[in-house]
Design a protein around this motif. Structure first.
Motif, mmCIF file in Angstrom:
data_model
loop_
_atom_site.group_PDB
_atom_site.id
_atom_site.type_symbol
_atom_site.label_atom_id
_atom_site.label_comp_id
_atom_site.label_asym_id
_atom_site.label_seq_id
_atom_site.Cartn_x
_atom_site.Cartn_y
_atom_site.Cartn_z
ATOM 1 N N ASN A 49 12.296 -39.652 0.403
ATOM 2 C CA ASN A 49 12.865 -39.725 -0.948
ATOM 3 C C ASN A 49 14.097 -40.629 -0.989
ATOM 4 N N SER A 50 14.682 -40.851 0.161
ATOM 5 C CA SER A 50 15.902 -41.660 0.240
ATOM 6 C C SER A 50 15.629 -43.159 0.220
ATOM 7 N N VAL A 51 14.429 -43.551 0.607
ATOM 8 C CA VAL A 51 14.047 -44.971 0.664
ATOM 9 C C VAL A 51 12.590 -45.063 0.236
ATOM 10 N N MET A 52 12.347 -45.401 -1.052
ATOM 11 C CA MET A 52 10.968 -45.336 -1.549
ATOM 12 C C MET A 52 10.567 -46.529 -2.415
ATOM 13 N N PRO A 53 10.661 -47.742 -1.868
ATOM 14 C CA PRO A 53 10.280 -48.904 -2.660
ATOM 15 C C PRO A 53 8.783 -48.997 -2.944
ATOM 16 N N ILE A 54 7.948 -48.562 -2.019
ATOM 17 C CA ILE A 54 6.502 -48.677 -2.210
ATOM 18 C C ILE A 54 6.023 -47.697 -3.270
ATOM 19 N N SER A 55 6.411 -46.442 -3.151
ATOM 20 C CA SER A 55 5.958 -45.459 -4.135
ATOM 21 C C SER A 55 6.526 -45.761 -5.514
ATOM 22 N N SER A 56 7.744 -46.273 -5.562
ATOM 23 C CA SER A 56 8.330 -46.645 -6.856
ATOM 24 C C SER A 56 7.522 -47.769 -7.503
ATOM 25 N N LEU A 102 5.522 -56.406 0.139
ATOM 26 C CA LEU A 102 5.318 -55.331 -0.828
ATOM 27 C C LEU A 102 4.104 -55.598 -1.711
ATOM 28 N N ASP A 103 3.949 -56.811 -2.201
ATOM 29 C CA ASP A 103 2.801 -57.126 -3.058
ATOM 30 C C ASP A 103 1.480 -56.899 -2.329
ATOM 31 N N ARG A 104 1.420 -57.266 -1.081
ATOM 32 C CA ARG A 104 0.196 -57.082 -0.279
ATOM 33 C C ARG A 104 -0.072 -55.587 -0.066
ATOM 34 N N ILE A 105 0.983 -54.833 0.218
ATOM 35 C CA ILE A 105 0.843 -53.382 0.404
ATOM 36 C C ILE A 105 0.289 -52.744 -0.862
ATOM 37 N N LEU A 106 0.853 -53.101 -2.001
ATOM 38 C CA LEU A 106 0.387 -52.543 -3.276
ATOM 39 C C LEU A 106 -1.058 -52.927 -3.560
ATOM 40 N N SER A 107 -1.406 -54.154 -3.245
ATOM 41 C CA SER A 107 -2.781 -54.614 -3.445
ATOM 42 C C SER A 107 -3.760 -53.792 -2.616
ATOM 43 N N ILE A 108 -3.409 -53.552 -1.368
ATOM 44 C CA ILE A 108 -4.276 -52.768 -0.481
ATOM 45 C C ILE A 108 -4.369 -51.320 -0.964
ATOM 46 N N LEU A 109 -3.246 -50.731 -1.344
ATOM 47 C CA LEU A 109 -3.271 -49.359 -1.851
ATOM 48 C C LEU A 109 -4.154 -49.254 -3.092
ATOM 49 N N VAL A 141 0.508 -42.650 -1.821
ATOM 50 C CA VAL A 141 1.810 -42.607 -1.171
ATOM 51 C C VAL A 141 2.414 -41.241 -1.445
ATOM 52 N N ALA A 142 3.039 -40.674 -0.450
ATOM 53 C CA ALA A 142 3.745 -39.401 -0.625
ATOM 54 C C ALA A 142 5.198 -39.597 -0.228
#
Length: 116
Positions: A4-11, A39-46, A53-54
């Motif tokens: 919860n302290s570092v959540m750029p992907i889930s955000s 980050l863009d690649r991670i989001l694309s794959i997700l 993401v949890a």
């Protein structure tokens, strides 16, 4: 799994604003990446795989670190404990089928990072 302290992907996945300045301290230093370089690649794959993401709290991380030590004799680093905390959340959300096998790698020993 993100703290919860570092959540750029889930955000980003939820369409919420995130900036590295939003970062707070976390015991799980191995997942404390405030600005993922791809980050863009991670989001694309997700998105293309239906990935999820949890986010886990510091209390959940430390709970699992202590539980694994007490019940399994495994003193894991907080980053590895975060994976177990996230698995619990994803399981509660119904991500896994009954009796499905899930593998969680434990990549670090508990003395790798300072105790809290």
């Amino acid at each position: 799994i993100q703290s919860n302290s570092v959540m750029p992907i889930s955000s980003a996945l939820a369409g919420k604003e995130w900036s590295p300045e939003s970062t707070r301290a976390t015991s799980a230093a191995g997942i404390a990446v405030a600005a993922p370089p791809r980050l863009d690649r991670i989001l694309s794959i997700l998105n293309s795989t239906g990935g999820k993401v949890a986010n886990v709290s510091e209390n959940q991380i430390l709970y699992w670190q202590h539980l694994l030590a007490e019940k399994e004799g495994l003193f894991v680093e907080p980053t590895s404990a975060a994976a177990f905390a996230g698995l619990e959340i994803l399981n509660e959300q119904g991500m896994f089928k009954p009796n499905e096998t899930v593998l969680l790698p434990i990549t670090g020993f508990g003395l790798k990072e300072p105790l809290h």
